[in-house]
Motif scaffolding. Structure first.
Motif, PDB file in Angstrom:
ATOM      1  N   ASN A  67      44.887  30.556  45.268  1.00 52.89           N
ATOM      2  CA  ASN A  67      44.152  29.367  45.680  1.00 52.89           C
ATOM      3  C   ASN A  67      42.699  29.646  46.045  1.00 52.89           C
ATOM      4  OD1 ASN A  67      46.347  27.649  45.362  1.00 52.89           O
ATOM      5  ND2 ASN A  67      47.137  28.194  47.376  1.00 52.89           N
ATOM      6  N   SER A  68      42.192  30.806  45.672  1.00 51.03           N
ATOM      7  CA  SER A  68      40.819  31.143  46.053  1.00 51.03           C
ATOM      8  C   SER A  68      39.777  30.484  45.164  1.00 51.03           C
ATOM      9  CB  SER A  68      40.627  32.661  46.032  1.00 51.03           C
ATOM     10  OG  SER A  68      40.744  33.151  44.716  1.00 51.03           O
ATOM     11  N   GLY A  69      40.132  30.179  43.934  1.00 50.35           N
ATOM     12  CA  GLY A  69      39.143  29.591  43.028  1.00 50.35           C
ATOM     13  C   GLY A  69      38.030  30.582  42.761  1.00 50.35           C
ATOM     14  N   LYS A  72      34.848  34.365  46.491  1.00 53.51           N
ATOM     15  CA  LYS A  72      35.100  35.808  46.441  1.00 53.51           C
ATOM     16  C   LYS A  72      35.617  36.355  47.763  1.00 53.51           C
ATOM     17  CE  LYS A  72      31.975  36.751  42.707  1.00 53.51           C
ATOM     18  NZ  LYS A  72      30.906  37.570  42.189  1.00 53.51           N
ATOM     19  N   LYS A  73      35.222  35.744  48.873  1.00 59.32           N
ATOM     20  CA  LYS A  73      35.710  36.223  50.170  1.00 59.32           C
ATOM     21  C   LYS A  73      37.205  35.984  50.309  1.00 59.32           C
ATOM     22  CE  LYS A  73      31.497  35.790  52.850  1.00 59.32           C
ATOM     23  NZ  LYS A  73      30.838  35.139  53.980  1.00 59.32           N
ATOM     24  N   ARG A  74      37.673  34.821  49.900  1.00 59.77           N
ATOM     25  CA  ARG A  74      39.110  34.542  49.978  1.00 59.77           C
ATOM     26  C   ARG A  74      39.884  35.418  49.005  1.00 59.77           C
ATOM     27  NH1 ARG A  74      41.052  28.586  50.345  1.00 59.77           N
ATOM     28  NH2 ARG A  74      42.917  29.758  50.825  1.00 59.77           N
ATOM     29  N   ARG A  75      39.329  35.643  47.817  1.00 58.77           N
ATOM     30  CA  ARG A  75      39.989  36.514  46.846  1.00 58.77           C
ATOM     31  C   ARG A  75      40.077  37.936  47.388  1.00 58.77           C
ATOM     32  NH1 ARG A  75      41.227  36.103  41.503  1.00 58.77           N
ATOM     33  NH2 ARG A  75      40.127  34.138  41.412  1.00 58.77           N
ATOM     34  N   PHE A  76      38.995  38.417  48.005  1.00 56.90           N
ATOM     35  CA  PHE A  76      39.004  39.761  48.583  1.00 56.90           C
ATOM     36  C   PHE A  76      40.031  39.848  49.705  1.00 56.90           C
ATOM     37  CE2 PHE A  76      37.454  42.871  51.710  1.00 56.90           C
ATOM     38  CZ  PHE A  76      37.530  44.008  50.921  1.00 56.90           C
ATOM     39  N   GLY A  77      40.123  38.804  50.532  1.00 53.32           N
ATOM     40  CA  GLY A  77      41.127  38.781  51.592  1.00 53.32           C
ATOM     41  C   GLY A  77      42.540  38.839  51.036  1.00 53.32           C
ATOM     42  N   GLY A  78      42.778  38.133  49.936  1.00 53.24           N
ATOM     43  CA  GLY A  78      44.082  38.171  49.290  1.00 53.24           C
ATOM     44  C   GLY A  78      44.401  39.538  48.721  1.00 53.24           C
TER      45      GLY A  78
END
Length: 101
Positions: A67-69, A72-78
């Motif tokens: 769900n990060s779209g 990049k910060k949310r993707r990195f957190g994932g």
């Protein structure tokens, strides 16, 4: 309109994620209490605790990545959560090996 894909609503996914966190959290607490009350007889619970923690981190990481779209910060957190899940599973495997010996 008849050819639309069936997609789960984000609310449904969040609710399922919350239910998983609650269920696995309760299991983890029960296993931890039992493992620390009698460590000699319940030593097999230590790897289970690590694996349950890895499961929670892996599912949370996968949800964040999915769900990060373009964020990049949310993707990195994932990715960080998935890496931590992998490390917890490895610690659980090392724990099983050390218990067997």
């Amino acid at each position: 309109m008849a050819n639309q894909e069936k997609r789960r609503s984000p609310r449904n996914e969040v609710m399922m994620l919350d239910l998983l966190h609650i269920a696995v959290g309760i299991l983890t607490v029960i296993c931890a209490v039992l493992a620390f009350l009698d460590p000699e007889n319940n030593q097999f619970l230590f790897p289970v605790i690590f694996w349950l923690a890895g499961l929670l981190n892996g599912v949370s990481g996968w949800y964040k990545i999915r769900n990060s779209g373009r964020d990049k910060k949310r993707r990195f957190g994932g990715i960080l959560l998935c890496t931590l899940a992998f490390l917890l599973v490895l610690i659980g495997i090392a724990s099983v090996i050390s218990i067997r010996r």
